[in-house]
Design a protein around this motif. Sequence first.
Motif, short mmCIF file in Angstrom:
data_model
loop_
_atom_site.label_atom_id
_atom_site.label_comp_id
_atom_site.label_asym_id
_atom_site.label_seq_id
_atom_site.Cartn_x
_atom_site.Cartn_y
_atom_site.Cartn_z
N VAL A 24 29.84 -55.39 32.31
CA VAL A 24 28.48 -55.49 32.81
C VAL A 24 27.71 -54.32 32.19
CG1 VAL A 24 26.98 -55.50 34.85
CG2 VAL A 24 29.29 -56.48 34.99
N VAL A 25 26.83 -54.63 31.26
CA VAL A 25 26.09 -53.59 30.54
C VAL A 25 24.99 -53.05 31.45
CG1 VAL A 25 24.67 -53.08 28.53
CG2 VAL A 25 26.62 -54.64 28.33
N ALA A 26 25.10 -51.78 31.81
CA ALA A 26 24.13 -51.17 32.72
C ALA A 26 22.77 -51.01 32.06
CB ALA A 26 24.65 -49.80 33.17
N HIS A 27 21.73 -51.06 32.88
CA HIS A 27 20.36 -50.81 32.42
C HIS A 27 19.91 -51.84 31.37
CE1 HIS A 27 20.45 -46.88 34.50
NE2 HIS A 27 21.66 -46.75 33.97
N MET A 28 20.51 -53.02 31.38
CA MET A 28 20.20 -54.05 30.37
C MET A 28 20.44 -53.54 28.95
SD MET A 28 19.10 -56.61 32.29
CE MET A 28 18.41 -57.70 31.10
N GLY A 29 21.18 -52.41 28.84
CA GLY A 29 21.44 -51.84 27.52
C GLY A 29 20.26 -51.09 26.94
N MET A 30 19.29 -50.70 27.75
CA MET A 30 18.09 -50.06 27.21
C MET A 30 18.44 -48.83 26.36
SD MET A 30 16.20 -47.93 30.31
CE MET A 30 15.73 -49.34 31.30
N PRO A 31 17.74 -48.64 25.25
CA PRO A 31 16.63 -49.44 24.71
C PRO A 31 17.06 -50.55 23.75
CG PRO A 31 16.89 -47.49 23.38
CD PRO A 31 17.96 -47.42 24.44
N GLU A 32 18.39 -50.71 23.57
CA GLU A 32 18.87 -51.72 22.61
C GLU A 32 19.05 -53.07 23.30
OE1 GLU A 32 21.03 -47.77 21.21
OE2 GLU A 32 20.79 -48.79 23.13
N TYR A 33 18.02 -53.46 24.07
CA TYR A 33 18.10 -54.67 24.87
C TYR A 33 18.59 -55.87 24.05
CZ TYR A 33 14.80 -52.12 27.96
OH TYR A 33 14.17 -51.20 28.77
N GLU A 34 17.93 -56.14 22.96
CA GLU A 34 18.20 -57.37 22.21
C GLU A 34 19.59 -57.35 21.57
OE1 GLU A 34 14.22 -59.14 20.51
OE2 GLU A 34 14.16 -56.94 20.41
N ASP A 35 20.05 -56.18 21.15
CA ASP A 35 21.40 -56.08 20.60
C ASP A 35 22.45 -56.43 21.66
OD1 ASP A 35 20.54 -55.29 18.06
OD2 ASP A 35 20.45 -53.19 18.66
N PHE A 36 22.23 -55.95 22.87
CA PHE A 36 23.19 -56.26 23.94
C PHE A 36 23.06 -57.70 24.41
CE2 PHE A 36 23.42 -51.58 24.17
CZ PHE A 36 24.81 -51.44 24.15
N PHE A 37 21.86 -58.26 24.34
CA PHE A 37 21.73 -59.70 24.60
C PHE A 37 22.61 -60.47 23.61
CE2 PHE A 37 17.26 -60.07 26.72
CZ PHE A 37 17.66 -59.21 27.71
N GLY A 38 22.63 -60.00 22.38
CA GLY A 38 23.46 -60.66 21.37
C GLY A 38 24.93 -60.65 21.75
N LEU A 39 25.40 -59.52 22.30
CA LEU A 39 26.79 -59.48 22.73
C LEU A 39 27.04 -60.44 23.90
CD1 LEU A 39 27.62 -55.65 22.56
CD2 LEU A 39 28.37 -57.45 21.00
N ALA A 40 26.07 -60.51 24.82
CA ALA A 40 26.22 -61.43 25.95
C ALA A 40 26.20 -62.88 25.48
CB ALA A 40 25.12 -61.18 26.97
N GLU A 41 25.42 -63.15 24.47
CA GLU A 41 25.38 -64.53 23.94
C GLU A 41 26.65 -64.89 23.19
OE1 GLU A 41 20.50 -64.38 23.50
OE2 GLU A 41 21.80 -63.89 21.80
N ARG A 42 27.33 -63.88 22.68
CA ARG A 42 28.56 -64.12 21.92
C ARG A 42 29.79 -64.16 22.83
NH1 ARG A 42 30.77 -60.56 16.74
NH2 ARG A 42 32.69 -61.76 16.41
N TYR A 43 29.81 -63.28 23.84
CA TYR A 43 30.99 -63.16 24.70
C TYR A 43 30.64 -63.59 26.12
CZ TYR A 43 32.87 -60.31 20.89
OH TYR A 43 33.31 -59.87 19.66
N ARG A 44 31.31 -64.63 26.57
CA ARG A 44 30.96 -65.26 27.84
C ARG A 44 31.12 -64.32 29.03
NH1 ARG A 44 27.57 -68.67 30.03
NH2 ARG A 44 28.22 -69.01 32.19
N GLU A 45 32.02 -63.35 28.96
CA GLU A 45 32.26 -62.46 30.10
C GLU A 45 31.39 -61.21 30.08
OE1 GLU A 45 33.97 -63.17 32.77
OE2 GLU A 45 34.43 -65.14 31.90
#
Length: 300
Positions: free
Chosen positions: A201-222
Motif C-alpha cells: 500500500v503506497v502511502a501518500h499516493m506516492g507523492m509527488p511521483e503519483y503517476e509513476d506509482f499509479f503505473g505500478l498499481a496498474e501493473r501489479y494487482r496487489e
Amino acid sequence: MNDHSEGPVGAEVGEVRRFWGGLGLPGLVDVHTHFMPERVMRKVWDYFDALGPLTGGLDWPITYRHEEDRRTELLREFGVRAFTAMLYPHKPGMARWLNSWAVDFARRTPDCLHTATLYPEPGVEAYVREAVEAGARVFKAHVQVGAYDPADELLDSAWGLLADAGVPVVIHCGSGPAPGKHTGPGPVGQVLARHPRLALVVAHMGMPEYEDFFGLAERYREVRLDTTMAFTDFGEALMPFPRRALPRLAALGDRVLLGSDFPNIPYPYLHQLRALERLGLSEDWLRAVCHDNGARLFGL
C-alpha cells in the motif's frame, strides 16, 4: 466519552459522522494512523516542531497532540471502525522492540489492526515471522525515515514471507515531503519484480511521483495506494496532484484506501475527507475508498 455537541472538536466529530453517514457507510477504515510508544511519539512531535529536514522545512503543527487514550477515543468518536499503529524504526535493533510494543497495543485496542514493522538487518526474517505468527495484520515500512533501500538483499526473504502470508505493507516510498536516497518508484519496482504478489500500500499516493506509482498499481494487482495528505490544501500547496491523472485515479478506485496520518496532521481530520469529496468522483468511489476497500482487504 466526550459530548459531541461541545466545542470545536465536538463540531468536527458531528461533521465527520455526517460525511460517512451521508454515504450510507457504517463508519470509516483508516489504514494510516500513528500509534507508538509514547516517548517515541514525543520525539516524532519534537521533530515536526523543529521543522526537521524530512518535513521539507514546513511549518507542521500537530492538530491532535493528545495523550494516547484521548487519541483512540477521538478516532472512535469520528466513527473510524478500524485503524492502524503505523510505527517505524530509524536504526538497527529497533524494529523488534517496536513490534513487542505493538502486540500489547493491539491486545488493549481491539479496533486497531495489529501493526508491525521491519528494517534491513540480520534477523529481520525471523522477527517478521514472529510478528505474523503473533497476529500482525499490516506492516509499516518507511524508506524515507529509515534511509534504506527497500530492495536491499537483507529484506528479500522478509518480503517473500509477507507476500506468501498475504499481509499488506503500508510503505512510505514516495519522495515527499523531502526526497531520500532510496525514495521514488525505482527501488520499490525492483521489490515488486521479485515479489509480484506482495501487497504493498503506497502511502501518500506516492507523492509527488503519483503517476509513476499509479503505473505500478496498474501493473501489479496487489499494489494499492492510500490517500494520506493527498489532495488536501497542505498537500496541494506542496506537491499538487496532476489533474490529468484523475481518470486513472477513478479507474483504480478499488485499490485506493483512506489514510489520514492522524494524529500528526497540520489540519483537521475532516479536511482529508472533504479533499476526497471535492475531487468530484462518484459516491461509489468515495464509499470504496473511505470504507469498503479497507474492509475487504482486512476482512472486516
